[in-house]
Design a protein around this motif. Structure first.
Motif, short mmCIF file in Angstrom:
data_model
loop_
_atom_site.label_atom_id
_atom_site.label_comp_id
_atom_site.label_asym_id
_atom_site.label_seq_id
_atom_site.Cartn_x
_atom_site.Cartn_y
_atom_site.Cartn_z
N GLY A 195 -5.87 -3.48 15.19
CA GLY A 195 -6.89 -2.53 15.65
C GLY A 195 -7.10 -1.38 14.67
O GLY A 195 -7.16 -1.56 13.45
N GLY A 196 -7.20 -0.16 15.23
CA GLY A 196 -7.49 1.02 14.42
C GLY A 196 -6.42 1.31 13.38
O GLY A 196 -6.70 1.94 12.35
N TYR A 197 -5.18 0.86 13.65
CA TYR A 197 -4.08 1.09 12.68
C TYR A 197 -4.32 0.26 11.43
O TYR A 197 -4.18 0.75 10.31
CB TYR A 197 -2.73 0.74 13.33
N LEU A 198 -4.70 -0.98 11.63
CA LEU A 198 -4.99 -1.85 10.48
C LEU A 198 -6.23 -1.34 9.75
O LEU A 198 -6.27 -1.29 8.52
CB LEU A 198 -5.17 -3.29 10.97
N GLU A 199 -7.23 -0.93 10.53
CA GLU A 199 -8.46 -0.40 9.90
C GLU A 199 -8.14 0.83 9.05
O GLU A 199 -8.61 0.96 7.91
CB GLU A 199 -9.47 -0.02 10.99
N THR A 200 -7.35 1.76 9.60
CA THR A 200 -7.02 2.97 8.86
C THR A 200 -6.26 2.62 7.59
O THR A 200 -6.56 3.13 6.50
CB THR A 200 -6.19 3.94 9.73
N ALA A 201 -5.26 1.75 7.71
CA ALA A 201 -4.45 1.39 6.54
C ALA A 201 -5.33 0.81 5.43
O ALA A 201 -5.21 1.19 4.26
CB ALA A 201 -3.36 0.40 6.94
N ILE A 202 -6.22 -0.09 5.79
CA ILE A 202 -7.06 -0.73 4.78
C ILE A 202 -7.97 0.29 4.11
O ILE A 202 -8.14 0.30 2.89
CB ILE A 202 -7.89 -1.88 5.42
N ARG A 203 -8.53 1.21 4.91
CA ARG A 203 -9.47 2.19 4.34
C ARG A 203 -8.75 3.24 3.51
O ARG A 203 -9.37 3.94 2.71
CB ARG A 203 -10.28 2.84 5.46
N GLN A 204 -7.39 3.39 3.70
CA GLN A 204 -6.64 4.38 2.93
C GLN A 204 -5.87 3.77 1.77
O GLN A 204 -5.17 4.48 1.06
CB GLN A 204 -5.64 5.10 3.85
N CYS A 205 -5.95 2.47 1.59
CA CYS A 205 -5.13 1.85 0.54
C CYS A 205 -5.77 2.02 -0.83
O CYS A 205 -6.99 2.03 -0.98
CB CYS A 205 -4.87 0.38 0.85
N SER A 206 -4.93 2.15 -1.83
CA SER A 206 -5.41 2.43 -3.19
C SER A 206 -5.82 1.14 -3.90
O SER A 206 -5.58 0.03 -3.38
CB SER A 206 -4.34 3.16 -3.99
N TYR A 207 -6.40 1.32 -5.06
CA TYR A 207 -6.97 0.21 -5.81
C TYR A 207 -5.93 -0.90 -6.04
O TYR A 207 -4.82 -0.65 -6.49
CB TYR A 207 -7.49 0.70 -7.17
N GLY A 208 -6.31 -2.14 -5.73
CA GLY A 208 -5.46 -3.30 -6.04
C GLY A 208 -4.28 -3.50 -5.10
O GLY A 208 -3.43 -4.35 -5.37
N SER A 209 -4.23 -2.76 -4.00
CA SER A 209 -3.06 -2.88 -3.13
C SER A 209 -3.27 -3.96 -2.05
O SER A 209 -4.37 -4.47 -1.87
CB SER A 209 -2.74 -1.53 -2.49
N THR A 210 -2.17 -4.25 -1.36
CA THR A 210 -2.19 -5.30 -0.32
C THR A 210 -1.78 -4.72 1.03
O THR A 210 -0.87 -3.90 1.10
CB THR A 210 -1.22 -6.44 -0.71
N VAL A 211 -2.47 -5.18 2.06
CA VAL A 211 -2.13 -4.82 3.44
C VAL A 211 -1.77 -6.10 4.17
O VAL A 211 -2.57 -7.04 4.18
CB VAL A 211 -3.34 -4.15 4.14
N THR A 212 -0.57 -6.15 4.75
CA THR A 212 -0.23 -7.35 5.52
C THR A 212 -0.55 -7.13 6.99
O THR A 212 -0.41 -6.03 7.53
CB THR A 212 1.27 -7.71 5.37
N CYS A 213 -0.98 -8.20 7.63
CA CYS A 213 -1.39 -8.16 9.04
C CYS A 213 -0.63 -9.26 9.76
O CYS A 213 -0.74 -10.43 9.39
CB CYS A 213 -2.89 -8.42 9.10
N CYS A 214 0.19 -8.88 10.76
CA CYS A 214 0.94 -9.92 11.48
C CYS A 214 0.81 -9.82 12.99
O CYS A 214 1.19 -10.75 13.69
CB CYS A 214 2.41 -9.88 11.09
N GLY A 215 0.31 -8.69 13.51
CA GLY A 215 0.37 -8.55 14.96
C GLY A 215 -0.82 -7.82 15.55
O GLY A 215 -1.67 -7.29 14.85
N ASN A 216 -0.85 -7.81 16.86
CA ASN A 216 -2.00 -7.23 17.57
C ASN A 216 -1.57 -6.49 18.83
O ASN A 216 -2.30 -6.51 19.83
CB ASN A 216 -3.02 -8.33 17.90
#
Ligand SMILES: NC(=O)c1ccc[n+]([C@@H]2O[C@H](COP(=O)([O-])OP(=O)(O)OC[C@H]3O[C@@H](n4cnc5c(N)ncnc54)[C@H](OP(=O)(O)O)[C@@H]3O)[C@@H](O)[C@H]2O)c1
Length: 341
Positions: free
Chosen positions: A238-259
């Protein structure tokens, strides 16, 4: 009558205890420890005497009657277990071998680890890695293995401590706490996001900063936010994943495992096409055996955690029921391990 064990350990018994979830009326599910007969276990699979299992979020969904997890009841949940092989119909495993069984359909549509005995297809088993004991393996369990997968994905995609801080959401939960501890062990500066008053616990695990959920969440709707993280392990969606993705720096990775917070995701494409952010999906149930084996070896070896005992509460089969509601409400700290004997 089942005859199990070897030599001096031989034992004869016809029944075993298991936590069975039954549907009682429309939409009402009750889990109770019952005595079951060996005759109802599959005889074309590997028979395992379970030493430990562990509580995972999915188990509580299964116990609550979530048909997306478990279609048919009565059912024995428990998506992971460790124990000793008693009998292997196909001969791939020898009696006495110490094995971990997790993922695939275990505890979902195949009876699982909340039992003194279980059976599983031989290809679902892994040898317990050298250097790891029964309790340690289920301290990690599926949640810890999932954390290891998330961290491995960040490393494979080029994350290094020099590139900046990593943020972990749902940080006091099973996947979150193991991610914090593992990333800190590997030299990363970890920022933990938690809704609980567990600052000391998270700092002891290695977090350099702990944010409340409110301090972390950014609901402005802007497609891109100030770059803060060199990577993220999101466990709540949800909003936590959205915030993390929008705050991540160039070339970084966000892992998503849960809901646990939400299965919805509202984003623009800009983090991906302007910052080259990678959104990496993590699945532990169908993770290939080669990757599974390699990661368990690491968890037993170079990734072994000194704080393992601090991360875990050990309970019995009889104490499981009261913990289902707690994990669904996000109230569990670290991991709950179920000791069978
Ligand atoms: N993809 C896979 O293969 C896989 C494998 C394992 C787990 N999972 C999933 O990963 C998720 C986490 O599993 P887990 O074992 O770590 O569960 P857990 O122990 O219950 O931890 C989840 C944590 O998320 C936070 N949280 C819970 N509800 C929330 C909400 N409504 N809003 C914001 N934060 C909330 C809480 O942490 P704080 O109080 O610290 O904020 C909670 O402790 C679950 O959805 C689970 O199904 C997936």
């Amino acid at each position: 009558m089942f005859v199990g064990g070897k030599g001096d350990m031989a034992e004869k018994r016809s029944t075993y205890r298991a936590l069975v979830v039954r549907e009682r009326g429309k939409g009402s599910f009750v889990g109770q420890v019952e005595t079951l007969n060996f005759a109802q276990l599959a005889d074309d699979e590997v028979l395992i005497k379970v030493c430990y299992s562990s509580l995972n979020y999915k188990d509580a969904l299964s116990a609550a009657g979530n048909r997306g997890v478990t279609r048919r009841y009565p059912h024995v949940p428990g998506i992971d277990a460790v124990g000793v092989v008693e009998k292997s119909a196909g001969g791939a495993w020898r009696p006495g071998e110490r094995v971990i069984v997790s993922g695939f359909d275990l505890g979902m549509n195949h009876d699982g680890g909340f039992a003194e005995y279980l059976t599983a297809p031989e290809e679902w088993l892994l040898s317990l890695p050298a250097g790891m004991n029964f309790e340690e393996s289920m301290s990690w369990g599926t949640a810890g293995f999932t954390a290891a997968q998330c961290v491995a994905k960040l490393l494979e995609n080029g994350a290094t401590p020099q590139r900046g801080r990593i943020v972990v959401t749902g940080a006091s939960g099973g996947v979150g706490s193991f991610s914090v501890a593992l990333l800190a062990k590997l030299g990363f500066e970890v920022v933990a996001v938690s809704g609980k008053d567990e600052g000391h616990f998270l700092v002891d695990l290695g977090a350099v900063e702990v944010l409340t959920r409110e301090a972390f969440l950014e609901a402005s709707g802007k497609p891109l936010l100030q770059e803060k993280w060199a990577g993220a392990v999101d466990t709540v969606g949800g909003g936590y994943l959205e915030t993390a993705i929008r705050q991540c720096s160039y070339g970084s990775t966000v892992t998503c495992c849960g809901n646990a917070a939400s299965a919805d995701l509202h984003l623009s494409v800009y983090p991906f096409i302007l910052r080259g952010v990678t959104l990496a999906g993590i699945d532990s149930a169908r993770c290939p055996v080669s990757r599974r084996t390699a990661l368990w070896q690491k968890m037993a070896g170079e990734w072994a955690l000194d704080q393992l005992a601090d991360l875990v509460t050990v309970i019995t089969l009889d104490e499981l029921g009261e913990n289902f509601g707690k994990i669904l409400a996000g109230m569990i700290r670290g991991r709950v391990v179920v000791k069978m004997v």
